[in-house]
Design a protein around this motif. Sequence first.
Motif, PDB file in Angstrom:
ATOM      1  N   ILE A  28       0.845  -1.186   0.000  1.00 29.83           N
ATOM      2  CA  ILE A  28       0.000   0.000   0.000  1.00 29.83           C
ATOM      3  C   ILE A  28       0.885   1.242   0.000  1.00 29.83           C
ATOM      4  O   ILE A  28       1.757   1.371   0.851  1.00 29.83           O
ATOM      5  N   PHE A  29       0.625   2.142  -0.918  1.00 26.98           N
ATOM      6  CA  PHE A  29       1.395   3.386  -0.940  1.00 26.98           C
ATOM      7  C   PHE A  29       0.825   4.378   0.067  1.00 26.98           C
ATOM      8  O   PHE A  29       1.572   5.047   0.782  1.00 26.98           O
ATOM      9  N   SER A  30      -0.480   4.482   0.113  1.00 28.57           N
ATOM     10  CA  SER A  30      -1.122   5.373   1.076  1.00 28.57           C
ATOM     11  C   SER A  30      -2.587   4.986   1.206  1.00 28.57           C
ATOM     12  O   SER A  30      -3.119   4.219   0.397  1.00 28.57           O
ATOM     13  N   ILE A  31      -3.234   5.523   2.240  1.00 28.24           N
ATOM     14  CA  ILE A  31      -4.649   5.253   2.497  1.00 28.24           C
ATOM     15  C   ILE A  31      -5.396   6.571   2.511  1.00 28.24           C
ATOM     16  O   ILE A  31      -5.007   7.502   3.215  1.00 28.24           O
ATOM     17  N   ASN A  32      -6.437   6.659   1.738  1.00 26.15           N
ATOM     18  CA  ASN A  32      -7.277   7.853   1.727  1.00 26.15           C
ATOM     19  C   ASN A  32      -8.381   7.680   2.768  1.00 26.15           C
ATOM     20  O   ASN A  32      -8.106   7.506   3.943  1.00 26.15           O
ATOM     21  N   GLY A  33      -9.626   7.704   2.370  1.00 25.73           N
ATOM     22  CA  GLY A  33     -10.713   7.551   3.323  1.00 25.73           C
ATOM     23  C   GLY A  33     -10.842   6.124   3.841  1.00 25.73           C
ATOM     24  O   GLY A  33     -10.504   5.164   3.157  1.00 25.73           O
ATOM     25  N   MET A  34     -11.323   6.015   5.069  1.00 28.43           N
ATOM     26  CA  MET A  34     -11.622   4.723   5.669  1.00 28.43           C
ATOM     27  C   MET A  34     -12.992   4.835   6.329  1.00 28.43           C
ATOM     28  O   MET A  34     -13.420   5.937   6.693  1.00 28.43           O
ATOM     29  N   GLY A  35     -13.651   3.703   6.503  1.00 29.26           N
ATOM     30  CA  GLY A  35     -14.970   3.781   7.107  1.00 29.26           C
ATOM     31  C   GLY A  35     -15.522   2.442   7.514  1.00 29.26           C
ATOM     32  O   GLY A  35     -14.922   1.389   7.260  1.00 29.26           O
ATOM     33  N   TRP A  36     -16.667   2.513   8.156  1.00 24.28           N
ATOM     34  CA  TRP A  36     -17.401   1.320   8.589  1.00 24.28           C
ATOM     35  C   TRP A  36     -18.827   1.388   8.045  1.00 24.28           C
ATOM     36  O   TRP A  36     -19.462   2.448   8.082  1.00 24.28           O
ATOM     37  N   TYR A  37     -19.290   0.256   7.575  1.00 19.39           N
ATOM     38  CA  TYR A  37     -20.653   0.086   7.107  1.00 19.39           C
ATOM     39  C   TYR A  37     -21.231  -1.118   7.822  1.00 19.39           C
ATOM     40  O   TYR A  37     -20.491  -1.931   8.392  1.00 19.39           O
ATOM     41  N   ARG A  38     -22.553  -1.250   7.790  1.00 19.32           N
ATOM     42  CA  ARG A  38     -23.170  -2.424   8.418  1.00 19.32           C
ATOM     43  C   ARG A  38     -24.366  -2.875   7.600  1.00 19.32           C
ATOM     44  O   ARG A  38     -24.982  -2.088   6.869  1.00 19.32           O
ATOM     45  N   GLN A  39     -24.665  -4.155   7.763  1.00 24.19           N
ATOM     46  CA  GLN A  39     -25.809  -4.730   7.069  1.00 24.19           C
ATOM     47  C   GLN A  39     -26.533  -5.675   8.001  1.00 24.19           C
ATOM     48  O   GLN A  39     -25.972  -6.682   8.446  1.00 24.19           O
ATOM     49  N   ALA A  40     -27.769  -5.329   8.302  1.00 26.51           N
ATOM     50  CA  ALA A  40     -28.620  -6.162   9.138  1.00 26.51           C
ATOM     51  C   ALA A  40     -29.397  -7.129   8.243  1.00 26.51           C
ATOM     52  O   ALA A  40     -29.575  -6.863   7.048  1.00 26.51           O
ATOM     53  N   PRO A  41     -29.862  -8.245   8.802  1.00 25.73           N
ATOM     54  CA  PRO A  41     -30.613  -9.218   7.996  1.00 25.73           C
ATOM     55  C   PRO A  41     -31.806  -8.590   7.301  1.00 25.73           C
ATOM     56  O   PRO A  41     -32.594  -7.866   7.930  1.00 25.73           O
ATOM     57  N   GLY A  42     -31.915  -8.805   6.001  1.00 27.43           N
ATOM     58  CA  GLY A  42     -33.040  -8.288   5.245  1.00 27.43           C
ATOM     59  C   GLY A  42     -32.956  -6.822   4.897  1.00 27.43           C
ATOM     60  O   GLY A  42     -33.909  -6.263   4.328  1.00 27.43           O
ATOM     61  N   THR A  90     -27.441  -4.473  15.903  1.00 27.41           N
ATOM     62  CA  THR A  90     -27.071  -5.813  15.469  1.00 27.41           C
ATOM     63  C   THR A  90     -26.965  -5.879  13.949  1.00 27.41           C
ATOM     64  O   THR A  90     -27.896  -5.513  13.233  1.00 27.41           O
ATOM     65  N   ALA A  91     -25.797  -6.317  13.474  1.00 26.98           N
ATOM     66  CA  ALA A  91     -25.542  -6.373  12.038  1.00 26.98           C
ATOM     67  C   ALA A  91     -24.159  -6.958  11.808  1.00 26.98           C
ATOM     68  O   ALA A  91     -23.380  -7.129  12.750  1.00 26.98           O
ATOM     69  N   VAL A  92     -23.864  -7.229  10.551  1.00 28.74           N
ATOM     70  CA  VAL A  92     -22.486  -7.513  10.148  1.00 28.74           C
ATOM     71  C   VAL A  92     -21.841  -6.174   9.800  1.00 28.74           C
ATOM     72  O   VAL A  92     -22.390  -5.417   8.992  1.00 28.74           O
ATOM     73  N   TYR A  93     -20.719  -5.899  10.407  1.00 24.94           N
ATOM     74  CA  TYR A  93     -20.021  -4.635  10.196  1.00 24.94           C
ATOM     75  C   TYR A  93     -18.853  -4.863   9.238  1.00 24.94           C
ATOM     76  O   TYR A  93     -18.034  -5.765   9.428  1.00 24.94           O
ATOM     77  N   TYR A  94     -18.781  -3.997   8.228  1.00 23.41           N
ATOM     78  CA  TYR A  94     -17.750  -4.103   7.197  1.00 23.41           C
ATOM     79  C   TYR A  94     -16.845  -2.875   7.210  1.00 23.41           C
ATOM     80  O   TYR A  94     -17.325  -1.738   7.274  1.00 23.41           O
ATOM     81  N   CYS A  95     -15.567  -3.138   7.101  1.00 30.29           N
ATOM     82  CA  CYS A  95     -14.582  -2.075   6.964  1.00 30.29           C
ATOM     83  C   CYS A  95     -14.421  -1.741   5.479  1.00 30.29           C
ATOM     84  O   CYS A  95     -14.503  -2.632   4.619  1.00 30.29           O
ATOM     85  N   ASN A  96     -14.188  -0.477   5.199  1.00 31.94           N
ATOM     86  CA  ASN A  96     -13.991  -0.020   3.822  1.00 31.94           C
ATOM     87  C   ASN A  96     -12.825   0.960   3.777  1.00 31.94           C
ATOM     88  O   ASN A  96     -12.649   1.751   4.705  1.00 31.94           O
ATOM     89  N   ALA A  97     -12.043   0.895   2.713  1.00 32.49           N
ATOM     90  CA  ALA A  97     -10.926   1.837   2.591  1.00 32.49           C
ATOM     91  C   ALA A  97     -10.591   2.078   1.130  1.00 32.49           C
ATOM     92  O   ALA A  97     -10.727   1.174   0.294  1.00 32.49           O
TER      93      ALA A  97
END
Length: 123
Positions: A28-42, A90-97
Amino acid sequence: QVQLVESGGGLVQPGGSLRLSCAASGSIFSINGMGWYRQAPGKERELVATIASGGSTNYADSVKGRFTISRDNAKNTVYLQMNSLKPEDTAVYYCNAQLLVQTLVGVSTRNYWGQGTQVTVSS
Protein backbone atom coordinates in the motif's frame (compact mmCIF):
# COMPACT_ATOMS: atom_id res chain seq x y z
CA GLN A 1 -1.95 -9.20 -1.63
CA VAL A 2 -3.79 -6.16 -0.32
CA GLN A 3 -6.50 -6.88 2.19
CA LEU A 4 -8.51 -5.48 5.08
CA VAL A 5 -8.75 -7.67 8.18
CA GLU A 6 -11.38 -6.91 10.80
CA SER A 7 -11.61 -7.99 14.42
CA GLY A 8 -13.52 -7.19 17.57
CA GLY A 9 -17.09 -8.26 16.89
CA GLY A 10 -19.13 -10.40 19.24
CA LEU A 11 -22.15 -10.65 21.51
CA VAL A 12 -22.87 -7.85 23.96
CA GLN A 13 -25.79 -6.85 26.14
CA PRO A 14 -27.77 -3.67 25.47
CA GLY A 15 -25.92 -0.69 26.88
CA GLY A 16 -22.58 -2.42 26.48
CA SER A 17 -19.53 -1.52 24.40
CA LEU A 18 -17.41 -3.06 21.68
CA ARG A 19 -14.39 -1.90 19.75
CA LEU A 20 -13.87 -2.95 16.15
CA SER A 21 -10.51 -2.83 14.42
CA CYS A 22 -9.60 -3.04 10.75
CA ALA A 23 -6.01 -3.32 9.54
CA ALA A 24 -4.93 -2.83 5.94
CA SER A 25 -2.00 -4.96 4.80
CA GLY A 26 -0.05 -5.56 1.62
CA SER A 27 1.74 -3.28 -0.80
CA ILE A 28 0.00 0.00 0.00
CA PHE A 29 1.39 3.39 -0.94
CA SER A 30 -1.12 5.37 1.08
CA ILE A 31 -4.65 5.25 2.50
CA ASN A 32 -7.28 7.85 1.73
CA GLY A 33 -10.71 7.55 3.32
CA MET A 34 -11.62 4.72 5.67
CA GLY A 35 -14.97 3.78 7.11
CA TRP A 36 -17.40 1.32 8.59
CA TYR A 37 -20.65 0.09 7.11
CA ARG A 38 -23.17 -2.42 8.42
CA GLN A 39 -25.81 -4.73 7.07
CA ALA A 40 -28.62 -6.16 9.14
CA PRO A 41 -30.61 -9.22 8.00
CA GLY A 42 -33.04 -8.29 5.25
CA LYS A 43 -31.69 -4.76 4.94
CA GLU A 44 -29.31 -2.95 2.64
CA ARG A 45 -25.77 -2.11 3.65
CA GLU A 46 -25.63 1.33 5.27
CA LEU A 47 -22.93 3.78 6.22
CA VAL A 48 -22.02 3.92 9.90
CA ALA A 49 -19.03 6.27 9.99
CA THR A 50 -16.19 7.51 7.81
CA ILE A 51 -12.88 9.22 8.49
CA ALA A 52 -10.81 11.09 5.92
CA SER A 53 -7.04 10.99 5.67
CA GLY A 54 -6.90 14.36 7.42
CA GLY A 55 -9.07 13.12 10.27
CA SER A 56 -12.45 14.67 9.52
CA THR A 57 -15.31 12.35 10.42
CA ASN A 58 -18.88 11.68 9.38
CA TYR A 59 -21.52 9.62 11.21
CA ALA A 60 -24.93 8.21 10.53
CA ASP A 61 -27.56 9.98 12.61
CA SER A 62 -28.44 6.70 14.33
CA VAL A 63 -24.97 6.36 15.89
CA LYS A 64 -24.01 9.98 16.60
CA GLY A 65 -22.95 10.45 20.20
CA ARG A 66 -22.55 6.70 20.74
CA PHE A 67 -19.93 5.59 18.18
CA THR A 68 -16.48 7.04 17.57
CA ILE A 69 -14.33 6.35 14.52
CA SER A 70 -10.57 6.86 14.64
CA ARG A 71 -7.48 5.81 12.70
CA ASP A 72 -3.83 5.11 13.31
CA ASN A 73 -2.03 5.93 10.08
CA ALA A 74 1.24 4.40 11.29
CA LYS A 75 -0.55 1.07 11.69
CA ASN A 76 -2.83 1.40 8.65
CA THR A 77 -5.71 0.71 11.03
CA VAL A 78 -9.17 2.15 11.57
CA TYR A 79 -11.19 1.66 14.74
CA LEU A 80 -14.85 1.93 15.68
CA GLN A 81 -15.60 2.39 19.36
CA MET A 82 -19.24 1.52 19.95
CA ASN A 83 -20.86 2.53 23.25
CA SER A 84 -24.43 2.37 24.54
CA LEU A 85 -25.18 -0.39 22.09
CA LYS A 86 -28.79 -1.12 21.18
CA PRO A 87 -30.43 -4.25 19.73
CA GLU A 88 -30.95 -2.33 16.48
CA ASP A 89 -27.15 -2.07 16.13
CA THR A 90 -27.07 -5.81 15.47
CA ALA A 91 -25.54 -6.37 12.04
CA VAL A 92 -22.49 -7.51 10.15
CA TYR A 93 -20.02 -4.63 10.20
CA TYR A 94 -17.75 -4.10 7.20
CA CYS A 95 -14.58 -2.08 6.96
CA ASN A 96 -13.99 -0.02 3.82
CA ALA A 97 -10.93 1.84 2.59
CA GLN A 98 -9.65 3.64 -0.48
CA LEU A 99 -6.07 2.47 -0.95
CA LEU A 100 -3.39 3.74 -3.31
CA VAL A 101 -1.87 0.53 -4.66
CA GLN A 102 0.28 -0.80 -7.46
CA THR A 103 -1.72 -2.38 -10.26
CA LEU A 104 -0.77 -3.98 -13.56
CA VAL A 105 -1.33 -0.66 -15.32
CA GLY A 106 0.31 1.57 -12.72
CA VAL A 107 -0.48 3.16 -9.36
CA SER A 108 -4.14 3.86 -8.72
CA THR A 109 -6.70 4.22 -5.94
CA ARG A 110 -8.86 1.17 -5.40
CA ASN A 111 -11.81 0.54 -3.09
CA TYR A 112 -11.45 -2.41 -0.69
CA TRP A 113 -13.83 -4.17 1.71
CA GLY A 114 -13.15 -6.35 4.72
CA GLN A 115 -14.77 -9.73 5.20
CA GLY A 116 -17.22 -8.48 7.81
CA THR A 117 -17.55 -9.08 11.54
CA GLN A 118 -20.78 -9.93 13.36
CA VAL A 119 -22.02 -7.65 16.12
CA THR A 120 -24.99 -8.93 18.12
CA VAL A 121 -26.64 -6.84 20.81
CA SER A 122 -28.98 -8.96 22.91
CA SER A 123 -29.84 -9.75 26.50
